[in-house]
Scaffold this motif. Structure first.
Motif, PDB file in Angstrom:
ATOM      1  N   ARG A 199      16.608   3.029  -6.232  1.00  0.00           N
ATOM      2  CA  ARG A 199      15.975   3.966  -6.432  1.00  0.00           C
ATOM      3  C   ARG A 199      15.155   5.035  -6.291  1.00  0.00           C
ATOM      4  NH1 ARG A 199      17.902   4.906 -12.292  1.00  0.00           N
ATOM      5  NH2 ARG A 199      17.216   6.918 -11.861  1.00  0.00           N
ATOM      6  N   PHE A 200      13.995   3.681  -6.159  1.00  0.00           N
ATOM      7  CA  PHE A 200      12.484   4.450  -6.357  1.00  0.00           C
ATOM      8  C   PHE A 200      12.174   3.552  -4.568  1.00  0.00           C
ATOM      9  CE2 PHE A 200      13.811   4.472 -10.670  1.00  0.00           C
ATOM     10  CZ  PHE A 200      13.802   5.769 -10.465  1.00  0.00           C
ATOM     11  N   PRO A 201      12.099   3.916  -3.617  1.00  0.00           N
ATOM     12  CA  PRO A 201      11.731   3.090  -2.431  1.00  0.00           C
ATOM     13  C   PRO A 201      10.255   3.061  -2.331  1.00  0.00           C
ATOM     14  CG  PRO A 201      13.162   5.044  -1.867  1.00  0.00           C
ATOM     15  CD  PRO A 201      13.571   4.889  -2.998  1.00  0.00           C
ATOM     16  N   ASP A 202       9.909   4.113  -2.515  1.00  0.00           N
ATOM     17  CA  ASP A 202       8.429   4.673  -2.327  1.00  0.00           C
ATOM     18  C   ASP A 202       7.576   3.972  -3.776  1.00  0.00           C
ATOM     19  OD1 ASP A 202       9.008   5.934   0.092  1.00  0.00           O
ATOM     20  OD2 ASP A 202       9.233   7.834  -1.186  1.00  0.00           O
ATOM     21  N   ALA A 203       7.955   3.189  -4.632  1.00  0.00           N
ATOM     22  CA  ALA A 203       7.085   2.754  -5.334  1.00  0.00           C
ATOM     23  C   ALA A 203       7.045   1.531  -4.656  1.00  0.00           C
ATOM     24  CB  ALA A 203       8.143   2.274  -6.608  1.00  0.00           C
ATOM     25  N   VAL A 204       5.865   0.817  -5.557  1.00  0.00           N
ATOM     26  CA  VAL A 204       4.999  -0.383  -5.443  1.00  0.00           C
ATOM     27  C   VAL A 204       6.056  -1.619  -6.298  1.00  0.00           C
ATOM     28  CG1 VAL A 204       3.044  -2.124  -5.373  1.00  0.00           C
ATOM     29  CG2 VAL A 204       2.868   0.714  -4.553  1.00  0.00           C
ATOM     30  N   SER A 205       6.671  -2.284  -5.467  1.00  0.00           N
ATOM     31  CA  SER A 205       7.423  -3.330  -5.983  1.00  0.00           C
ATOM     32  C   SER A 205       6.635  -4.876  -6.260  1.00  0.00           C
ATOM     33  CB  SER A 205       8.569  -3.815  -5.257  1.00  0.00           C
ATOM     34  OG  SER A 205       9.826  -3.888  -5.436  1.00  0.00           O
ATOM     35  N   PHE A 206       6.348  -4.910  -6.959  1.00  0.00           N
ATOM     36  CA  PHE A 206       6.038  -6.494  -7.810  1.00  0.00           C
ATOM     37  C   PHE A 206       7.245  -6.944  -8.068  1.00  0.00           C
ATOM     38  CE2 PHE A 206       2.036  -4.100  -8.535  1.00  0.00           C
ATOM     39  CZ  PHE A 206       1.589  -4.860  -7.389  1.00  0.00           C
ATOM     40  N   ALA A 207       8.455  -6.455  -7.936  1.00  0.00           N
ATOM     41  CA  ALA A 207       9.962  -7.263  -8.489  1.00  0.00           C
ATOM     42  C   ALA A 207      10.217  -9.021  -7.617  1.00  0.00           C
ATOM     43  CB  ALA A 207      10.909  -6.401  -8.624  1.00  0.00           C
ATOM     44  N   PRO A 208      10.400  -8.180  -5.747  1.00  0.00           N
ATOM     45  CA  PRO A 208      11.401  -9.438  -5.333  1.00  0.00           C
ATOM     46  C   PRO A 208      10.384 -10.954  -4.863  1.00  0.00           C
ATOM     47  CG  PRO A 208      10.843  -7.709  -3.604  1.00  0.00           C
ATOM     48  CD  PRO A 208      10.033  -7.065  -5.356  1.00  0.00           C
ATOM     49  N   GLY A 209      10.509 -12.068  -4.923  1.00  0.00           N
ATOM     50  CA  GLY A 209       9.720 -13.354  -4.871  1.00  0.00           C
ATOM     51  C   GLY A 209       9.721 -13.261  -3.647  1.00  0.00           C
ATOM     52  N   ARG A 210      10.507 -13.036  -2.341  1.00  0.00           N
ATOM     53  CA  ARG A 210      11.060 -13.279  -0.956  1.00  0.00           C
ATOM     54  C   ARG A 210       9.037 -13.228  -0.728  1.00  0.00           C
ATOM     55  NH1 ARG A 210      13.493  -7.278   1.886  1.00  0.00           N
ATOM     56  NH2 ARG A 210      14.591  -7.894  -0.798  1.00  0.00           N
ATOM     57  N   PRO A 211       9.838 -14.301   0.763  1.00  0.00           N
ATOM     58  CA  PRO A 211       8.498 -14.841   1.375  1.00  0.00           C
ATOM     59  C   PRO A 211       8.268 -13.389   2.480  1.00  0.00           C
ATOM     60  CG  PRO A 211      10.062 -16.167   1.902  1.00  0.00           C
ATOM     61  CD  PRO A 211      10.692 -14.841   1.035  1.00  0.00           C
ATOM     62  N   TYR A 212       6.718 -13.389   2.174  1.00  0.00           N
ATOM     63  CA  TYR A 212       6.035 -12.655   3.350  1.00  0.00           C
ATOM     64  C   TYR A 212       6.412 -13.116   5.107  1.00  0.00           C
ATOM     65  CZ  TYR A 212       2.367 -10.057   6.024  1.00  0.00           C
ATOM     66  OH  TYR A 212       1.580  -9.709   7.075  1.00  0.00           O
TER      67      TYR A 212
ATOM     68  N   CYS B 228       3.585 -11.196  -6.142  1.00  0.00           N
ATOM     69  CA  CYS B 228       2.661 -10.647  -5.477  1.00  0.00           C
ATOM     70  C   CYS B 228       3.126 -10.884  -4.005  1.00  0.00           C
ATOM     71  CB  CYS B 228       1.068 -11.687  -5.105  1.00  0.00           C
ATOM     72  SG  CYS B 228       0.961 -11.325  -6.673  1.00  0.00           S
ATOM     73  N   SER B 229       4.213 -11.698  -3.411  1.00  0.00           N
ATOM     74  CA  SER B 229       4.612 -12.430  -2.040  1.00  0.00           C
ATOM     75  C   SER B 229       4.545 -11.393  -0.900  1.00  0.00           C
ATOM     76  CB  SER B 229       5.810 -13.497  -2.275  1.00  0.00           C
ATOM     77  OG  SER B 229       6.835 -12.938  -2.356  1.00  0.00           O
ATOM     78  N   ALA B 230       5.070 -10.129  -1.172  1.00  0.00           N
ATOM     79  CA  ALA B 230       5.756  -9.945  -0.405  1.00  0.00           C
ATOM     80  C   ALA B 230       4.929  -8.148   0.042  1.00  0.00           C
ATOM     81  CB  ALA B 230       6.949  -9.433  -1.151  1.00  0.00           C
ATOM     82  N   LEU B 231       3.399  -8.784  -1.043  1.00  0.00           N
ATOM     83  CA  LEU B 231       3.195  -6.942  -0.660  1.00  0.00           C
ATOM     84  C   LEU B 231       1.798  -7.358   0.140  1.00  0.00           C
ATOM     85  CD1 LEU B 231       3.147  -5.942  -4.453  1.00  0.00           C
ATOM     86  CD2 LEU B 231       4.047  -4.788  -2.438  1.00  0.00           C
TER      87      LEU B 231
END
Length: 410
Positions: A10-23, A385-388
């Motif tokens: 819903r908020f694709p432009d938000a800064v997301s600290f949610a996903p623990g996905r790798p870089y 922090c991983s995906a940012l």
């Protein structure tokens, strides 16, 4: 996870600290295909190349094709020396967790102990299998070993047995905490004293610095640790290859002795039968290409994670000077690496607050209450922090700081 996905979409432009996905900037399909060929060449050396190729395309052994290569990796990277037959290659670490739990737990009187806030994969798998789960309070440094002793005694008094304790000892998800060496030794001692196994799940150890803590399995002299591994963070999540090391001896009523890994493989034969040969080949080539050294394989991504985590901590210090933290009701831990940290906030960190954060401030995070089995985490959030990249992470922390200050002033 469904709720977080909905908020993120819903908020694709938000800064997301949610996903623990790798870089994923280093991912390359060409590398994966080359690794498959490297593995085939390795297996075909001095043998029939066609047989090596067919082994990838036909049904494979239940325990996997690359147990010997994973054993070499463990020996070179972790000082863990186990025979290949003690390793079961799984479809990701999640399947390894499910298989270990299904094999080890025979009745409702067998109890699984977990940290009070723990990875949802293990609590979800335990719920799926209808297991009895007991959370143990955590300290800032990980599971509270004194509380663990009390839980074990309480279960024994009630006529139940603690069968296993699940831990993520290095840069844990969700807390970011790392067990000290002394606590690792004490946990192994507790496992021997109370006769339970330790399920060690540690996908973040390689990202905790150049001199990471020894794994529990490397310190284990009594075969109390079943080690669960994943290559999602160190190779590619899309490979979906994990493993477990189960070198314990199983004594059967008729006197037979087998290895625990063999019993887990029997259970596995009724689930996914075997891990796909092509993805195992890609992993095998990846390990060969990096000389069985995960620190070498992850040097670039580890530097990225360190830079982003350092930027998050630096920005938190700038936004919340030490003298103001108590007044604002803010505090955080300082992990030694990994993907996550834990932030205390001055409001109830629930779904309503997360929606407000995404809508009004353009920043997304995960309520720690989502991970808590003991009712805790109501005023805490997990930041991943991983995906940012560092600049995006800095912007996100500044947005979050505005939300916290606005709440305090309202």
């Amino acid at each position: 996870m469904t709720f977080l996905n909905e908020v993120t979409e819903r908020f694709p432009d938000a800064v997301s600290f949610a996903p623990g996905r790798p870089y994923d900037a280093e991912f390359s399909l060409d590398d994966v295909l080359a690794d498959v060929r490297e593995y085939v060449a390795h297996r075909a050396a001095g043998d029939d190349p066609g047989a090596a190729e067919r082994s990838l395309l036909q049904y494979g052994p239940t325990s996997g094709l690359v147990g010997d290569l994973i054993a070499r990796l463990l020996a070179s990277s972790e000082d863990v020396h186990v025979p290949p037959e003690s390793i079961v290659v799984s479809v990701g670490a999640q399947e390894a967790l499910l298989l270990a739990l299904r094999t080890l737990f025979a009745s409702r009187d067998d109890v699984l102990v977990v940290p009070g806030s723990c990875y949802v994969g293990v609590s979800g798998a335990a719920r799926l299998l209808d297991l009895t789960v007991r959370p143990v309070r955590e300290t800032a440094d990980g599971i509270d070993l004194g509380e663990l002793d009390r839980v074990v005694h309480g279960e024994r008094t009630a006529g139940r047995r603690v069968r296993a304790c699940y831990v993520v000892p290095d840069a844990a998800n969700p807390s970011g905490a790392t067990l000290s060496r002394a606590d690792r030794v004490a946990l192994l001692s507790a496992a021997r004293r109370h006769d339970f196994l330790i399920l060690e799940d540690s996908p973040y150890r390689v990202f905790t610095g150049p001199d990471p803590m020894p794994s529990l399995k490397s310190l284990d002299t009594g075969r109390r640790v079943v080690q669960i591994g994943s290559f999602a963070k160190t190779a590619y999540p899309g490979l979906r290859v994990g493993y477990l090391v189960a070198d314990q001896t199983v004594r059967h009523p008729d006197g037979r002795r087998t290895m625990l890994a063999a019993e887990i493989a029997k259970v596995r034969s009724m689930v996914t039968c075997n891990a796909p040969g092509l993805t195992q080949a890609a992993l095998g080539g990846f390990l060969l290409r990096h000389d069985f050294r995960l620190d070498k394989a992850t040097a670039t991504t580890a530097a990225h994670y360190r830079q982003t985590l350092d930027e998050v901590l630096r920005t938190l210090d700038e936004c919340f000077p030490a003298g103001e933290r108590e007044r604002l009701g803010v505090g955080w831990n300082v992990p030694d690496g990994g993907f996550f940290l834990r932030l205390r906030v001055p409001f109830r960190a629930d779904e309503a607050a997360l929606r407000r954060s995404a809508t009004e401030y353009g920043v997304i995070w995960t309520p720690m209450a989502f991970f808590a089995l003991d009712g805790g985490g109501r005023d805490e959030i997990r930041l991943s922090c991983s995906a940012l990249d560092p600049a995006r992470a800095r912007d996100g922390i500044q947005r979050l700081a505005r939300m916290i200050r606005d709440h305090h002033q309202s």
